[in-house]
Motif scaffolding. Structure first.
Motif, PDB file in Angstrom:
ATOM      1  N   UNK A   1       0.843  -1.186   0.000  1.00 34.45           N
ATOM      2  CA  UNK A   1       0.000   0.000   0.000  1.00 34.45           C
ATOM      3  C   UNK A   1       0.883   1.242   0.000  1.00 34.45           C
ATOM      4  N   UNK A   2       0.529   2.176  -0.870  1.00 31.23           N
ATOM      5  CA  UNK A   2       1.291   3.420  -0.991  1.00 31.23           C
ATOM      6  C   UNK A   2       0.909   4.356   0.145  1.00 31.23           C
ATOM      7  N   UNK A   3       1.925   5.019   0.713  1.00 33.19           N
ATOM      8  CA  UNK A   3       1.717   5.993   1.783  1.00 33.19           C
ATOM      9  C   UNK A   3       1.082   7.242   1.197  1.00 33.19           C
ATOM     10  N   UNK A   4      -0.082   7.612   1.722  1.00 34.43           N
ATOM     11  CA  UNK A   4      -0.814   8.756   1.180  1.00 34.43           C
ATOM     12  C   UNK A   4      -0.262  10.093   1.647  1.00 34.43           C
ATOM     13  N   UNK A   5       0.771  10.054   2.487  1.00 33.47           N
ATOM     14  CA  UNK A   5       1.302  11.337   2.938  1.00 33.47           C
ATOM     15  C   UNK A   5       1.905  12.125   1.788  1.00 33.47           C
ATOM     16  N   UNK A   6       2.217  11.434   0.708  1.00 31.09           N
ATOM     17  CA  UNK A   6       2.797  12.126  -0.453  1.00 31.09           C
ATOM     18  C   UNK A   6       1.743  12.467  -1.507  1.00 31.09           C
ATOM     19  N   UNK A   7       0.445  12.281  -1.179  1.00 33.19           N
ATOM     20  CA  UNK A   7      -0.631  12.716  -2.043  1.00 33.19           C
ATOM     21  C   UNK A   7      -1.102  14.087  -1.577  1.00 33.19           C
ATOM     22  N   UNK A   8      -1.284  14.982  -2.490  1.00 37.72           N
ATOM     23  CA  UNK A   8      -1.740  16.319  -2.149  1.00 37.72           C
ATOM     24  C   UNK A   8      -2.767  16.799  -3.143  1.00 37.72           C
ATOM     25  N   UNK A   9      -3.179  18.039  -2.992  1.00 38.82           N
ATOM     26  CA  UNK A   9      -4.175  18.601  -3.876  1.00 38.82           C
ATOM     27  C   UNK A   9      -3.645  18.732  -5.320  1.00 38.82           C
TER      28      UNK A   9
ATOM     29  N   UNK B   1       0.959  -1.384  -6.501  1.00 40.46           N
ATOM     30  CA  UNK B   1       0.409  -0.028  -6.566  1.00 40.46           C
ATOM     31  C   UNK B   1      -1.039  -0.082  -6.102  1.00 40.46           C
ATOM     32  N   UNK B   2      -1.329   0.504  -4.944  1.00 38.27           N
ATOM     33  CA  UNK B   2      -2.701   0.628  -4.456  1.00 38.27           C
ATOM     34  C   UNK B   2      -2.725   1.623  -3.315  1.00 38.27           C
ATOM     35  N   UNK B   3      -3.857   2.310  -3.206  1.00 34.91           N
ATOM     36  CA  UNK B   3      -4.034   3.278  -2.126  1.00 34.91           C
ATOM     37  C   UNK B   3      -5.514   3.433  -1.816  1.00 34.91           C
ATOM     38  N   UNK B   4      -5.760   4.075  -0.677  1.00 30.86           N
ATOM     39  CA  UNK B   4      -7.132   4.326  -0.250  1.00 30.86           C
ATOM     40  C   UNK B   4      -7.523   5.725  -0.682  1.00 30.86           C
ATOM     41  N   UNK B   5      -8.476   5.882  -1.584  1.00 35.11           N
ATOM     42  CA  UNK B   5      -8.835   7.230  -2.063  1.00 35.11           C
ATOM     43  C   UNK B   5      -9.327   8.141  -0.946  1.00 35.11           C
ATOM     44  N   UNK B   6     -10.008   7.598   0.070  1.00 35.02           N
ATOM     45  CA  UNK B   6     -10.521   8.436   1.148  1.00 35.02           C
ATOM     46  C   UNK B   6      -9.396   9.062   1.945  1.00 35.02           C
ATOM     47  N   UNK B   7      -8.243   8.395   1.988  1.00 39.77           N
ATOM     48  CA  UNK B   7      -7.111   8.921   2.737  1.00 39.77           C
ATOM     49  C   UNK B   7      -6.161   9.703   1.855  1.00 39.77           C
ATOM     50  N   UNK B   8      -6.471   9.762   0.553  1.00 38.00           N
ATOM     51  CA  UNK B   8      -5.545  10.391  -0.408  1.00 38.00           C
ATOM     52  C   UNK B   8      -6.230  11.482  -1.203  1.00 38.00           C
ATOM     53  N   UNK B   9      -6.919  12.377  -0.519  1.00 37.53           N
ATOM     54  CA  UNK B   9      -7.533  13.540  -1.148  1.00 37.53           C
ATOM     55  C   UNK B   9      -8.523  13.149  -2.242  1.00 37.53           C
TER      56      UNK B   9
ATOM     57  N   UNK C   1       0.060   5.686 -19.299  1.00 38.45           N
ATOM     58  CA  UNK C   1      -0.855   4.662 -18.822  1.00 38.45           C
ATOM     59  C   UNK C   1      -1.575   5.201 -17.594  1.00 38.45           C
ATOM     60  N   UNK C   2      -2.822   4.751 -17.401  1.00 38.81           N
ATOM     61  CA  UNK C   2      -3.622   5.179 -16.263  1.00 38.81           C
ATOM     62  C   UNK C   2      -3.665   4.071 -15.216  1.00 38.81           C
ATOM     63  N   UNK C   3      -3.476   4.458 -13.947  1.00 43.96           N
ATOM     64  CA  UNK C   3      -3.467   3.516 -12.826  1.00 43.96           C
ATOM     65  C   UNK C   3      -4.539   3.948 -11.845  1.00 43.96           C
ATOM     66  N   UNK C   4      -5.414   3.017 -11.487  1.00 39.14           N
ATOM     67  CA  UNK C   4      -6.425   3.359 -10.480  1.00 39.14           C
ATOM     68  C   UNK C   4      -5.947   2.927  -9.102  1.00 39.14           C
ATOM     69  N   UNK C   5      -6.739   3.208  -8.100  1.00 45.29           N
ATOM     70  CA  UNK C   5      -6.314   2.965  -6.716  1.00 45.29           C
ATOM     71  C   UNK C   5      -6.242   1.480  -6.381  1.00 45.29           C
ATOM     72  N   UNK C   6      -6.814   0.605  -7.235  1.00 46.21           N
ATOM     73  CA  UNK C   6      -6.721  -0.833  -7.023  1.00 46.21           C
ATOM     74  C   UNK C   6      -5.506  -1.448  -7.703  1.00 46.21           C
ATOM     75  N   UNK C   7      -4.694  -0.621  -8.324  1.00 46.73           N
ATOM     76  CA  UNK C   7      -3.498  -1.120  -8.987  1.00 46.73           C
ATOM     77  C   UNK C   7      -3.745  -1.607 -10.416  1.00 46.73           C
TER      78      UNK C   7
END
Length: 441
Positions: A29-37, A85-93, A127-133
């Motif tokens: 799981x990718x750390x969402x701390x590096x996701x921003x606006x 590659x995966x992340x939680x959209x609710x925690x990533x803006x 290429x496009x990547x969604x939050x499910x990888x």
């Protein structure tokens, strides 16, 4: 005889590859701390990009399942899952999809065995990547596939092309192939596109699975059989209709009088025009083989050539009849009598002056009154007064017999013209009917 050979045809395909990973191990799981606006920072996926040379699997003992589908189009769409590659959209803006350069990702090496051209896909695609990888890579390309075409029934032909999808590097221990969509879904989508683009109509798509053995290695394959039918409208309008029109005019030219001086030049003009037409339309025909339409053109050309030869023959007979008519055999006179007057067709003893035919020059169709009777010949009384009545009568009788012989040969020419015209129509109807029946099969 039907012929078949290898002939290249360009067919665009829309390819969808979906890579599923059964038995996925620990999650990355990718750390969402590096996701921003403003999106994702450039270094957040460096750890994933470093793994692009390896198959994205958490358990290499389990083969990767690659699902395949394709559509007749001009875009290659590749979809697969990357467990790193995966992340939680609710925690990533609220970010659910990002774009990444394909040079940084692992791409499945799915290829089409029948592909016969250089890949001209532009570089630097995303290429496009969604939050499910799941990675979706849309690749614009055109597949030049080699198909074994049987063009005997061109332009009413149906063809069967084969598309074999396989992996070049990964054996069945590492990659298995499956279907992303059902075959009927692929067929329906492709049929809608084919109806609006190109000269082919999609009939059906079927598939089969196989294993390719190369030495000790075994590769998984999916084979698609694409049945297509050519749209004949272009060829009917540009080839068949003009050809039939010229042949119809040639047949109607038989109604010109046989004595007309314009009949032969008219047919020569038609024959030359037909040859020019074939030269101009040659680019629309297949470059190799002998399709049925070529036989049709050859028959039309033969009909027009035979029509010209018939006109030359009749013209020769008429010229011979009016200049130096040879004696007509008795069997030919009898045959001519049967053709012109069937009721009078009976054996009769030959009489002097060809009178056994029973026809006078005045009753021959298309022949003018040959000569006046001997009793009405001018100068007869003067000849009798000069003491030569017998000689004059003999000369007049010889002249009348010659005129009668001319009329017989002229009538024979007309009968032959009618007979050959009917044979022409019979051969034309039989040939065209045979070609149409073969096309319908």
């Amino acid at each position: 005889m039907e012929g078949s050979w290898f002939h290249r045809e360009r067919f665009p395909f829309f390819l969808v590859l979906s890579l599923l990973l059964p038995g996925r191990g620990s999650a990355f799981t990718i750390n969402c701390s590096r996701f921003g606006q403003q999106g994702v920072y450039t270094t957040v996926l460096d750890s994933v990009f470093d793994r692009k040379a390896f198959r994205p699997a958490t358990n290499f003992s389990i083969p990767t399942l690659v699902n395949i589908s394709f559509t007749m189009s001009a875009v290659l769409d590749v979809v697969w899952d990357n467990p790193f590659i995966r992340w939680n959209p609710e925690e990533c803006e609220g970010i659910t999809k990002i774009s990444v350069a394909t040079k940084n990702l692992w791409l499945p090496d799915i290829f089409i065995t029948e592909f016969m051209d250089v890949d001209k896909t532009p570089k630097g695609l995303k290429a496009y990547i969604n939050n499910e990888g799941r990675i979706r890579y849309k690749k614009p390309m055109k597949v030049t596939s080699i198909c074994e075409l049987d063009i005997f029934y061109f332009p009413f032909d149906q063809q069967n092309c084969t598309l074999t999808f396989s992996s070049f590097l990964y054996t069945v221990e590492s990659m298995l192939l499956g279907m992303e969509k059902e075959v009927w879904e692929i067929a329906d989508t492709s049929r809608n596109i084919i109806q609006t683009h190109g000269e082919w109509e999609l009939l059906s798509i079927s598939k089969a699975t196989a294993k390719l053995s190369m030495g000790t290695n075994l590769y998984d394959q999916i084979i698609f059989y694409v049945a297509i039918r050519r749209s004949p409208r272009l060829y009917v309008i540009n080839l068949l209709v003009p050809s039939g029109f010229l042949v119809a005019i040639d047949a109607l030219s038989f109604f010109l009088p046989a004595e007309s001086e314009n009949r032969a030049p008219f047919k020569i003009t038609l024959l030359l025009g037909y040859n020019v037409f074939l030269l101009m339309m040659n680019d629309l025909l297949p470059i190799s083989g002998t399709p049925l339409i070529s036989v049709y053109f050859a028959l039309c050309l033969s009909l027009m050539g035979g029509s010209l030869l018939e006109t030359i023959f009749i013209t020769y007979l008429l010229h011979l009849a009016t200049t130096q008519p040879p004696p007509m055999p008795h069997w030919l006179r009898s045959l001519l009598l049967c053709c012109t007057s069937p009721k009078k067709c009976c054996p009769a003893a030959p009489q002097k002056g060809n009178t056994g035919l029973g026809l006078s020059p005045a009753h021959l169709p298309g022949v003018k009154e040959p000569v006046e009777s001997v009793g009405k010949v001018p100068g007869l009384k003067e000849a009798e007064l000069n003491g030569c009545p017998g000689s004059t009568r003999a000369q007049q009788e010889d002249k009348a017999q010659k005129q009668h012989l001319v009329s017989l040969w002229v009538q024979f020419s007309h009968v032959m013209d009618t007979l050959l015209f009917r044979l022409y129509l019979l051969f034309m109807a039989t040939s065209i009917t045979t070609v149409i029946v073969l096309w319908n099969t």
